[in-house]
Enzyme design. Sequence first.
Site, short mmCIF file in Angstrom:
data_model
loop_
_atom_site.label_atom_id
_atom_site.label_comp_id
_atom_site.label_asym_id
_atom_site.label_seq_id
_atom_site.Cartn_x
_atom_site.Cartn_y
_atom_site.Cartn_z
CG LEU A 1 -1.90 -1.16 1.32
CD1 LEU A 1 -2.63 -1.13 2.66
CD2 LEU A 1 -2.91 -1.09 0.18
CB SER A 2 0.30 4.84 -0.63
OG SER A 2 -0.72 5.02 0.32
CD GLU A 3 3.27 6.44 3.18
OE1 GLU A 3 4.13 5.88 3.89
OE2 GLU A 3 3.55 7.28 2.31
CB THR A 4 2.91 -0.34 6.08
OG1 THR A 4 2.36 -0.99 4.92
CG2 THR A 4 2.68 -1.22 7.29
CB CYS B 1 2.48 9.17 6.00
SG CYS B 1 1.08 8.49 5.07
#
Length: 288
Positions: free
Chosen positions: A44-47, A79
């Site tokens: 995903l774009s961020e974890t 983020c």
Amino acid sequence: MQLSIFTVDAFTHQPFCGNPAAVCLLEDELEEGWHQKIATEMNLSETAFIRKLHPADDFTKSSCFGLRWFTPTNEVPLCGHATLASAAVLFHKKKNMNSVLTFITLSGKLNARQAGDRIILDLPLYLAYPQDFQEVEEFVKVAVGDMNVQDVRYSPDTKKFLVRLSDVYERSDLEKLKVKTQELLRAERTGKVKGLIVTLKGKVGGKLERYDFYSRYFAPWNGISEDPVTGSAHAVLSSYWSQQLEKKEMCAFQCSSRGGELKILLRDDGRVDIGGQAVFVLEGSLTI
């Protein structure tokens, strides 16, 4: 080792919209290399990784935690959507009893609080400075093609490059824009850019015209072709559009294919409150 993990769609009130983030709760210290491996696996774009600062801390009772964010390729300093997702996990899944949560991050202390059906993030506000168009013309042309450009800015603190489209365009024009992200990597040779914001003035008035500005965000430098809804980009956009519109309170929409809404309030202390909703779509255990 078993880790509790959640997938949360941030800045939306319905599943499969907004920006998905994975959130891992770390009961114990995680060996350093596993953060990136897990983020790459989640893709995903961020974890986000929430960690206890002291052994006696509790996800339900404590108010301060460590927080880190990883894309599929690297760690990032800020983020927004994964911070909102992390706060949602603590508030709604762990039933954290505190009114405000504090996260210790690479961008300093970030606070999150509940306000009705939204979570409000307290984020730093970043300035973007005018650029000489001739010096960046090649990069801008790769980014938006032959579309008319009204302004170009650069935020050195975030390494984000902002392109404002002419006011003659509509939201649909921004939505139809096709950005060739791999060409962006070739066109930007200074190493100073880590993200591209393309933004457009909104129209506030009618029922369907309630957004002050629109945006899209591209970050192939971090392994993300297009990020659906980007809190950190709005830490730059909030500063820019507040100056342009002479407003401190705004409503923004990031018009990726998933889309997401952000409520913005610039504060007198030089920071910005960015609010949004969150939806849980997955809950489970990760085995490593």
